[in-house]
Design a protein around this motif. Structure first.
Motif, PDB file in Angstrom:
ATOM      1  N   GLU A   1       0.868  -1.168   0.000  1.00 23.33           N
ATOM      2  CA  GLU A   1       0.000   0.000   0.000  1.00 23.33           C
ATOM      3  C   GLU A   1       0.906   1.219   0.000  1.00 23.33           C
ATOM      4  O   GLU A   1       1.805   1.344   0.848  1.00 23.33           O
ATOM      5  N   ILE A   2       0.708   2.128  -0.953  1.00 21.81           N
ATOM      6  CA  ILE A   2       1.596   3.275  -1.108  1.00 21.81           C
ATOM      7  C   ILE A   2       0.914   4.543  -0.626  1.00 21.81           C
ATOM      8  O   ILE A   2      -0.197   4.862  -1.059  1.00 21.81           O
ATOM      9  N   LEU A   3       1.571   5.253   0.281  1.00 20.52           N
ATOM     10  CA  LEU A   3       1.059   6.503   0.832  1.00 20.52           C
ATOM     11  C   LEU A   3       2.076   7.600   0.563  1.00 20.52           C
ATOM     12  O   LEU A   3       3.283   7.388   0.721  1.00 20.52           O
ATOM     13  N   LYS A   4       1.602   8.793   0.164  1.00 19.49           N
ATOM     14  CA  LYS A   4       2.510   9.894  -0.155  1.00 19.49           C
ATOM     15  C   LYS A   4       2.023  11.188   0.478  1.00 19.49           C
ATOM     16  O   LYS A   4       0.828  11.375   0.689  1.00 19.49           O
ATOM     17  N   SER A   5       2.967  12.077   0.745  1.00 19.70           N
ATOM     18  CA  SER A   5       2.613  13.415   1.213  1.00 19.70           C
ATOM     19  C   SER A   5       3.773  14.371   0.942  1.00 19.70           C
ATOM     20  O   SER A   5       4.941  13.999   1.077  1.00 19.70           O
ATOM     21  N   SER A   6       3.433  15.591   0.584  1.00 22.92           N
ATOM     22  CA  SER A   6       4.430  16.645   0.447  1.00 22.92           C
ATOM     23  C   SER A   6       4.348  17.620   1.612  1.00 22.92           C
ATOM     24  O   SER A   6       4.953  18.694   1.565  1.00 22.92           O
ATOM     25  N   ALA A   7       3.596  17.249   2.661  1.00 22.88           N
ATOM     26  CA  ALA A   7       3.453  18.104   3.844  1.00 22.88           C
ATOM     27  C   ALA A   7       3.833  17.360   5.114  1.00 22.88           C
ATOM     28  O   ALA A   7       4.817  17.695   5.779  1.00 22.88           O
ATOM     29  N   PHE A   8       3.068  16.328   5.457  1.00 17.11           N
ATOM     30  CA  PHE A   8       3.349  15.565   6.679  1.00 17.11           C
ATOM     31  C   PHE A   8       2.738  14.182   6.565  1.00 17.11           C
ATOM     32  O   PHE A   8       1.596  14.015   6.125  1.00 17.11           O
ATOM     33  N   ILE A   9       3.511  13.186   6.975  1.00 16.20           N
ATOM     34  CA  ILE A   9       3.037  11.810   6.993  1.00 16.20           C
ATOM     35  C   ILE A   9       3.834  11.052   8.038  1.00 16.20           C
ATOM     36  O   ILE A   9       5.006  11.363   8.276  1.00 16.20           O
ATOM     37  N   ALA A  10       3.208  10.089   8.696  1.00 12.60           N
ATOM     38  CA  ALA A  10       3.893   9.333   9.747  1.00 12.60           C
ATOM     39  C   ALA A  10       3.411   7.899   9.749  1.00 12.60           C
ATOM     40  O   ALA A  10       2.289   7.595   9.325  1.00 12.60           O
ATOM     41  N   THR A  11       4.261   7.017  10.231  1.00 10.16           N
ATOM     42  CA  THR A  11       3.890   5.629  10.435  1.00 10.16           C
ATOM     43  C   THR A  11       4.573   5.128  11.693  1.00 10.16           C
ATOM     44  O   THR A  11       5.670   5.578  12.042  1.00 10.16           O
ATOM     45  N   THR A  12       3.919   4.200  12.377  1.00  9.95           N
ATOM     46  CA  THR A  12       4.514   3.600  13.566  1.00  9.95           C
ATOM     47  C   THR A  12       4.545   2.087  13.364  1.00  9.95           C
ATOM     48  O   THR A  12       5.358   1.607  12.578  1.00  9.95           O
ATOM     49  N   ASN A  13       3.645   1.352  14.010  1.00 10.11           N
ATOM     50  CA  ASN A  13       3.669  -0.105  13.864  1.00 10.11           C
ATOM     51  C   ASN A  13       2.271  -0.680  13.683  1.00 10.11           C
ATOM     52  O   ASN A  13       1.925  -1.722  14.231  1.00 10.11           O
ATOM     53  N   HIS A  14       1.440   0.035  12.925  1.00  6.97           N
ATOM     54  CA  HIS A  14       0.125  -0.496  12.577  1.00  6.97           C
ATOM     55  C   HIS A  14      -0.258   0.010  11.192  1.00  6.97           C
ATOM     56  O   HIS A  14       0.240   1.029  10.721  1.00  6.97           O
ATOM     57  N   ASP A  15      -1.169  -0.722  10.535  1.00  5.58           N
ATOM     58  CA  ASP A  15      -1.620  -0.355   9.199  1.00  5.58           C
ATOM     59  C   ASP A  15      -2.508   0.879   9.250  1.00  5.58           C
ATOM     60  O   ASP A  15      -3.216   1.119  10.232  1.00  5.58           O
ATOM     61  N   VAL A  16      -2.506   1.627   8.154  1.00  3.71           N
ATOM     62  CA  VAL A  16      -3.323   2.836   8.090  1.00  3.71           C
ATOM     63  C   VAL A  16      -4.811   2.501   8.160  1.00  3.71           C
ATOM     64  O   VAL A  16      -5.629   3.349   8.515  1.00  3.71           O
ATOM     65  N   SER A  17      -5.172   1.274   7.854  1.00  6.82           N
ATOM     66  CA  SER A  17      -6.583   0.880   7.921  1.00  6.82           C
ATOM     67  C   SER A  17      -7.127   0.956   9.340  1.00  6.82           C
ATOM     68  O   SER A  17      -8.349   1.019   9.535  1.00  6.82           O
ATOM     69  N   TYR A  18      -6.255   0.961  10.346  1.00  4.62           N
ATOM     70  CA  TYR A  18      -6.702   1.091  11.731  1.00  4.62           C
ATOM     71  C   TYR A  18      -6.841   2.543  12.170  1.00  4.62           C
ATOM     72  O   TYR A  18      -7.258   2.812  13.289  1.00  4.62           O
ATOM     73  N   ASP A  19      -6.488   3.473  11.275  1.00  6.88           N
ATOM     74  CA  ASP A  19      -6.676   4.891  11.579  1.00  6.88           C
ATOM     75  C   ASP A  19      -8.063   5.315  11.116  1.00  6.88           C
ATOM     76  O   ASP A  19      -8.234   6.084  10.171  1.00  6.88           O
TER      77      ASP A  19
ATOM     78  N   GLY B   1     -12.540   6.511  16.925  1.00  7.51           N
ATOM     79  CA  GLY B   1     -11.926   6.720  18.235  1.00  7.51           C
ATOM     80  C   GLY B   1     -10.681   5.874  18.416  1.00  7.51           C
ATOM     81  O   GLY B   1     -10.578   4.761  17.899  1.00  7.51           O
ATOM     82  N   ALA B   2      -9.739   6.407  19.199  1.00  6.39           N
ATOM     83  CA  ALA B   2      -8.455   5.727  19.393  1.00  6.39           C
ATOM     84  C   ALA B   2      -8.613   4.381  20.079  1.00  6.39           C
ATOM     85  O   ALA B   2      -7.903   3.432  19.782  1.00  6.39           O
ATOM     86  N   ASP B   3      -9.541   4.270  21.023  1.00  4.62           N
ATOM     87  CA  ASP B   3      -9.704   3.008  21.739  1.00  4.62           C
ATOM     88  C   ASP B   3     -10.103   1.887  20.796  1.00  4.62           C
ATOM     89  O   ASP B   3      -9.617   0.765  20.891  1.00  4.62           O
ATOM     90  N   HIS B   4     -11.011   2.185  19.891  1.00  2.12           N
ATOM     91  CA  HIS B   4     -11.469   1.152  18.964  1.00  2.12           C
ATOM     92  C   HIS B   4     -10.335   0.716  18.038  1.00  2.12           C
ATOM     93  O   HIS B   4     -10.097  -0.473  17.848  1.00  2.12           O
ATOM     94  N   THR B   5      -9.633   1.696  17.441  1.00  3.56           N
ATOM     95  CA  THR B   5      -8.584   1.334  16.503  1.00  3.56           C
ATOM     96  C   THR B   5      -7.439   0.626  17.211  1.00  3.56           C
ATOM     97  O   THR B   5      -6.863  -0.316  16.687  1.00  3.56           O
ATOM     98  N   GLN B   6      -7.111   1.075  18.407  1.00  5.59           N
ATOM     99  CA  GLN B   6      -6.019   0.446  19.140  1.00  5.59           C
ATOM    100  C   GLN B   6      -6.389  -0.986  19.513  1.00  5.59           C
ATOM    101  O   GLN B   6      -5.570  -1.898  19.384  1.00  5.59           O
ATOM    102  N   ALA B   7      -7.623  -1.196  19.948  1.00  2.00           N
ATOM    103  CA  ALA B   7      -8.054  -2.543  20.321  1.00  2.00           C
ATOM    104  C   ALA B   7      -8.033  -3.480  19.113  1.00  2.00           C
ATOM    105  O   ALA B   7      -7.607  -4.630  19.213  1.00  2.00           O
ATOM    106  N   ALA B   8      -8.502  -2.987  17.968  1.00  2.16           N
ATOM    107  CA  ALA B   8      -8.525  -3.820  16.764  1.00  2.16           C
ATOM    108  C   ALA B   8      -7.106  -4.152  16.309  1.00  2.16           C
ATOM    109  O   ALA B   8      -6.814  -5.295  15.931  1.00  2.16           O
TER     110      ALA B   8
END
Length: 469
Positions: free
Chosen positions: A319-337, A341-348
């Motif tokens: 999956e390709i993500l691009k930005s010319s302003a700001f973009i970040a990744t940690t250790n989960h797929d963007v589909s969980y963003d 709410g954060a609780d739901h995405t974090q739990a999933a």
């Protein structure tokens, strides 16, 4: 608001991974092979030392100086690998026997020669170094991304690459170093990396025009399918056996040119009579070649002065993500963003990640992934809103407002040092400037230096801030 993170369930052992020069009895070699930069001898332990690696030197001799300096630490590799093997739940003695029989080489010829040189210099079995190099890129939690940074002086704004590296192995903190690569003695620096001593792939690095980093991905696509799982783990086995390149070896080919000791690709044979002039992969390959290349699952971040690209890499897709302003990744797929709410995405995300064995203190790093990314994204949203409002007020003036585009570099640095972006498991943090091909800021953390879950650390500011003109 301060992030409300749950108490940590894992506790790293307060061990010291000693560094220093041991009694080395190997024959003397060319002292110019590797040299430490001038500021590496300072008193600050928060700045990783810098070593110059001359690519014109035979691969087996390139790391002689750094290996000598860190001999005591590297001799503890068997103990370190025991901790990695503990996560497999097979007796360590059995795994060491299997590793000795099976882990004989890495895929890349030049990297294999480098590891053989380290093995011979230390008198350590080669399989220990092979295991060290193929396991590390499978087990690290990180925060990576790109941010448009305001220009300084007459400079225009441009993208810079931010990066933290988190892992639950405190033993590795004191073997973090910086490498500057040259193609001849006294030559211009063509690439820079931050790595662990004895590791020859690229986890974090850059050359002029492009920076790269890798983050741990705790799952892979379609991981409930038996067939998909078999294909995925079969690929990992081929990497372990030296039949396929590791993903950090592939990233190395985006940063470092091939040297004479490496086999030429068919393209290089046709277009170049000398090796070392052309990189195997370049910017166009990020979105065309790399997604379909067989690799392990990972989050790959690339940054140019114009844009940042993140690949949610699976075995043969991305999956390709691009930005010319700001973009970040940690250790989960963007589909969980999601917007639920954060609780739901974090739990999933956690439920999905726990389908796989993490180990090595990775549980907390993976569990907090959603929160770490959310904190950064919220800071960017606030700054963008303020910049937009400021732009409205300037609209009738004569200024173009160019100086208001992006985040001040000092502010980005503060974001990276703030909890939970930097946390108890963070080994180092840096900001890379692909326009210059330089690290603009680097900091290494001691074990226990970030001691509070609320970010109230007692740390000094004697890190490396490079403000070269």
């Amino acid at each position: 608001m301060a992030p409300q993170l749950r108490p940590r369930t894992s506790h790293v052992k307060p061990e010291t991974y000693a560094t220093g020069v041991g009694s080395h009895n190997s024959p003397s070699r060319r002292s110019s092979v590797v040299t430490a930069s001038s500021f590496s001898t300072g008193s600050s332990r928060s700045v990783p030392p810098v070593y110059t690696i001359d690519l014109s030197v035979p691969p087996s001799d390139r790391y002689f100086k750094v290996i000598t300096d860190y001999e005591v630490s590297l001799r503890q590799l068997p103990t370190l690998l025991d901790e990695i093997f503990d996560a497999v739940r097979v007796p360590n003695r059995v795994l060491h026997v299997l590793a000795r029989l099976l882990l004989r080489r890495v895929y890349n010829k030049e990297e294999n020669e480098e590891l053989s040189g380290i093995s011979n210099a230390l008198g350590l079995p080669l399989y220990l170094l092979v295991a060290y190099n193929v396991f590390l890129d499978l087990l690290m939690g990180c925060t990576s991304g790109g941010a448009r940074v305001q220009g300084e002086g007459l400079e225009e704004s441009r993208m810079m690459h931010f990066r933290t590296l988190d892992w639950g192995m405190p033993e590795l903190r004191n073997v973090v170093v910086q490498y500057e690569f040259v193609e001849r003695p006294g030559g211009e620096v063509i690439a820079r990396t931050i790595s662990y001593v004895g590791y020859v792939g690229v986890l974090t690095g850059l050359r002029r025009g492009l920076s790269v980093s890798i983050n741990f991905r705790p799952y892979h696509n379609n991981d409930t399918s038996l067939v998909a799982n078999m294909k995925f783990y079969l690929h990992q086995l081929t990497v372990l056996l030296g039949m396929k390149p590791s993903i950090t070896s592939i990233l190395r080919d985006f940063v470092l040119p091939r040297t004479k000791s490496r086999e030429k690709s068919s393209i290089e044979e046709e277009q170049h009579s000398t090796v070392g002039v052309k990189l195997r992969y370049g910017y166009p390959d990020i979105c065309t070649t790399l997604p379909s290349m067989p690799t392990t699952a990972a989050y790959l971040t690339f940054c140019t002065p114009q844009e940042a690209i993140i690949l949610e890499k699976d075995r043969k897709t991305a999956e390709i993500l691009k930005s010319s302003a700001f973009i970040a990744t940690t250790n989960h797929d963007v589909s969980y963003d999601t917007h639920e709410g954060a609780d739901h995405t974090q739990a999933a995300h956690i439920a999905h990640a726990t389908m796989h064995s993490l180990g090595m203190g990775m549980e907390d790093i993976v569990d907090e992934s959603v929160e770490r990314k959310r904190c950064l994204m919220e800071k960017w949203k606030i700054l963008s809103a303020e910049a937009k409002e400021s732009g409205k007020r300037r609209r009738k003036g004569t200024s173009s407002g160019r100086e208001g585009i992006g985040v001040p570099r000092e502010t980005l640095r503060e974001w990276m040092e703030a909890y939970p972006t930097s946390n108890q498991e963070t080994h180092f943090v840096c900001i890379m400037d692909p326009a210059r091909g330089e690290f603009r800021w680097v900091r290494r953390y001691e074990q226990g230096e970030i001691h509070s879950e609320w970010g109230e650390d007692q740390v000094s500011n004697d890190d490396q801030d490079l403000n070269s003109v």
